[in-house]
Write a protein that holds these residues in place. Structure first.
Motif, mmCIF file in Angstrom:
data_model
loop_
_atom_site.group_PDB
_atom_site.id
_atom_site.type_symbol
_atom_site.label_atom_id
_atom_site.label_comp_id
_atom_site.label_asym_id
_atom_site.label_seq_id
_atom_site.Cartn_x
_atom_site.Cartn_y
_atom_site.Cartn_z
ATOM 1 N N LYS A 249 -9.749 46.162 69.955
ATOM 2 C CA LYS A 249 -9.536 45.964 68.538
ATOM 3 C C LYS A 249 -8.065 46.099 68.183
ATOM 4 C CE LYS A 249 -13.965 47.186 66.490
ATOM 5 N NZ LYS A 249 -14.641 48.012 65.494
ATOM 6 N N HIS A 250 -7.649 45.339 67.191
ATOM 7 C CA HIS A 250 -6.296 45.383 66.636
ATOM 8 C C HIS A 250 -5.234 44.849 67.594
ATOM 9 C CE1 HIS A 250 -8.034 47.739 63.422
ATOM 10 N NE2 HIS A 250 -8.451 48.620 64.292
ATOM 11 N N ARG A 251 -5.607 44.362 68.756
ATOM 12 C CA ARG A 251 -4.607 43.892 69.700
ATOM 13 C C ARG A 251 -3.691 42.853 69.069
ATOM 14 N NH1 ARG A 251 -3.690 39.588 72.676
ATOM 15 N NH2 ARG A 251 -2.619 39.779 74.674
ATOM 16 N N TRP A 252 -4.276 41.906 68.306
ATOM 17 C CA TRP A 252 -3.495 40.813 67.750
ATOM 18 C C TRP A 252 -2.721 41.223 66.511
ATOM 19 C CZ3 TRP A 252 -8.569 40.418 69.241
ATOM 20 C CH2 TRP A 252 -9.497 40.877 68.309
ATOM 21 N N ARG A 253 -2.894 42.453 66.045
ATOM 22 C CA ARG A 253 -2.139 42.902 64.889
ATOM 23 C C ARG A 253 -0.796 43.502 65.301
ATOM 24 N NH1 ARG A 253 -5.099 39.716 61.980
ATOM 25 N NH2 ARG A 253 -7.208 40.423 61.647
ATOM 26 N N THR A 254 -0.608 43.768 66.577
ATOM 27 C CA THR A 254 0.666 44.302 67.025
ATOM 28 C C THR A 254 1.628 43.158 67.264
ATOM 29 O OG1 THR A 254 0.030 44.246 69.356
ATOM 30 C CG2 THR A 254 -0.451 46.261 68.130
ATOM 31 N N GLY A 255 2.938 43.431 67.155
ATOM 32 C CA GLY A 255 3.913 42.368 67.320
ATOM 33 C C GLY A 255 5.132 42.852 68.054
ATOM 34 N N ALA A 256 6.195 42.071 68.005
ATOM 35 C CA ALA A 256 7.431 42.422 68.674
ATOM 36 C C ALA A 256 8.041 43.647 68.027
ATOM 37 C CB ALA A 256 8.405 41.247 68.588
ATOM 38 N N ALA A 257 8.944 44.303 68.766
ATOM 39 C CA ALA A 257 9.615 45.481 68.244
ATOM 40 C C ALA A 257 10.307 45.129 66.949
ATOM 41 C CB ALA A 257 10.636 45.980 69.264
ATOM 42 N N GLY A 258 10.061 45.933 65.938
ATOM 43 C CA GLY A 258 10.718 45.722 64.653
ATOM 44 C C GLY A 258 9.964 44.826 63.699
ATOM 45 N N VAL A 259 8.878 44.202 64.121
ATOM 46 C CA VAL A 259 8.204 43.267 63.226
ATOM 47 C C VAL A 259 7.539 43.993 62.064
ATOM 48 C CG1 VAL A 259 5.954 43.203 64.402
ATOM 49 C CG2 VAL A 259 6.750 41.220 63.102
ATOM 50 N N LEU A 260 7.069 45.221 62.279
ATOM 51 C CA LEU A 260 6.465 45.954 61.178
ATOM 52 C C LEU A 260 7.494 46.231 60.096
ATOM 53 C CD1 LEU A 260 4.117 48.475 63.016
ATOM 54 C CD2 LEU A 260 3.538 46.342 61.877
ATOM 55 N N ALA A 261 8.697 46.594 60.506
ATOM 56 C CA ALA A 261 9.750 46.800 59.523
ATOM 57 C C ALA A 261 10.024 45.515 58.769
ATOM 58 C CB ALA A 261 11.021 47.286 60.212
ATOM 59 N N ALA A 262 9.963 44.395 59.477
ATOM 60 C CA ALA A 262 10.217 43.101 58.846
ATOM 61 C C ALA A 262 9.158 42.789 57.805
ATOM 62 C CB ALA A 262 10.252 41.999 59.901
ATOM 63 N N LEU A 263 7.913 43.070 58.128
ATOM 64 C CA LEU A 263 6.831 42.748 57.217
ATOM 65 C C LEU A 263 6.812 43.663 56.007
ATOM 66 C CD1 LEU A 263 3.993 42.037 59.797
ATOM 67 C CD2 LEU A 263 5.290 40.393 58.466
ATOM 68 N N GLY B 148 -1.164 37.181 64.422
ATOM 69 C CA GLY B 148 -1.203 37.867 63.128
ATOM 70 C C GLY B 148 -1.208 36.989 61.901
ATOM 71 N N ALA B 149 -1.251 35.661 62.047
ATOM 72 C CA ALA B 149 -1.297 34.786 60.875
ATOM 73 C C ALA B 149 -2.562 35.059 60.078
ATOM 74 C CB ALA B 149 -1.270 33.322 61.313
ATOM 75 N N GLU B 150 -2.424 35.230 58.765
ATOM 76 C CA GLU B 150 -3.577 35.514 57.915
ATOM 77 C C GLU B 150 -3.508 34.665 56.655
ATOM 78 O OE1 GLU B 150 -3.810 39.644 57.069
ATOM 79 O OE2 GLU B 150 -4.325 40.226 59.121
ATOM 80 N N VAL B 151 -4.535 33.896 56.412
ATOM 81 C CA VAL B 151 -4.621 33.105 55.182
ATOM 82 C C VAL B 151 -5.940 33.356 54.454
ATOM 83 C CG1 VAL B 151 -3.128 31.298 56.126
ATOM 84 C CG2 VAL B 151 -5.616 31.082 56.348
ATOM 85 N N ALA B 152 -6.886 34.008 55.120
ATOM 86 C CA ALA B 152 -8.211 34.228 54.541
ATOM 87 C C ALA B 152 -8.456 35.680 54.168
ATOM 88 C CB ALA B 152 -9.297 33.753 55.509
#
Length: 265
Positions: A2-16, A227-231
């Motif tokens: 679970k949640h594997r696809w919600r993780t991203g590159a280093a720093g992406v959380l700060a970006a979002l 992590g693309a989300e439109v729905a």
């Protein structure tokens, strides 16, 4: 898994999480300590934008144009951006660009957060400056769980073949949302073939789930896994043209119509 696809590159959380006001007075954008001028970087409607020319120059990469798309190469990054597209390719990863790949004054432009994700860089906002730091950053390579990609691309293709890419992403969102909900199984394959209360997806019943997926559906699956989300948090969908969706409409909360489907939480 679970949640594997919600993780991203280093720093992406700060970006979002970085938020800025539209046209923030005195706001600046920096790449590796260099402040960019307003013709190369700006903040618009809360999003920081940078030209690929400025990004390439400041990070020591090359920029080229093949007549269709812009190519950024070097430092372990192979990025392709096609004007008007809602995604870019980065080291064979599909990265969602909700604002689309733009061309401003003849120059290709991307949101700073997308470049942070693509390059594996950190992105910070101190209230006046959006700063991208690529020092020591390693651009992530494509690394998809092959079983997830296999079944997600097939269910997207079988349910929404021929629809705009955003509609295909929305179908993929529902499948991944179900893996994160305690109401459904934990893996993509188990969600697709879930039959606890009845077969959940028509393509499983009619066998079209086994057909080779369209290339756009493979792309949509990769975008979803990145992590693309439109729905939103939708867990259900149906196509009004072929189904009344009676149980869904009577028991779930409407989210939006995307492509040929209606989505419900």
């Amino acid at each position: 898994m679970k949640h594997r696809w919600r993780t991203g590159a280093a720093g992406v959380l700060a970006a979002l999480m970085m938020t800025t006001s539209a046209g923030a007075v005195g706001a600046a954008i920096e790449i590796d300590g260099t402040s960019l001028d307003a013709g190369e970087a700006w903040i618009e409607n809360g999003t920081s934008y940078v030209t690929l020319a400025a990004f390439s120059r400041e990070t020591g990469r090359s920029l080229s144009w093949d007549g269709t798309s812009a190519q950024v190469d070097g430092g372990g990054l192979d990025l392709e951006a096609t004007p008007g597209a809602i995604y870019v390719w980065s080291n064979e990863r599909g990265l969602y660009v909700a604002e689309t790949v733009r061309v401003v004054n003849g120059r290709a432009v991307l949101p700073l957060r997308v470049l942070a994700d693509a390059s594996g860089s950190s992105l910070t906002w101190d209230g006046s400056t959006a700063a991208l730091s690529t020092w020591g950053a390693v651009p992530p390579q494509a690394d998809y769980d092959q079983e997830d990609l296999y079944w997600l691309s097939r269910i997207i293709s079988a349910e929404s073949r021929g629809e705009p890419l955003v509609g295909q992403i929305a179908v993929g969102n529902v499948v991944l949302n179900r893996t994160e909900s305690g109401q459904f199984p934990d893996t993509v394959k188990e969600v697709v073939f879930d039959s606890q209360y009845a077969v959940q997806f028509t393509p499983v019943a009619n066998g079209t789930i086994y057909l080779e997926p369209a290339a756009s559906s493979v792309l949509a699956a990769k975008l979803c896994l990145e992590g693309a989300e439109v729905a939103g948090d939708s867990l259900y969908f149906f196509a009004p043209a072929v189904s009344a969706g009676s149980w869904i409409t009577q028991n779930r909360t409407y989210f939006a119509a995307i492509g040929s489907h209606h989505f419900y939480r």
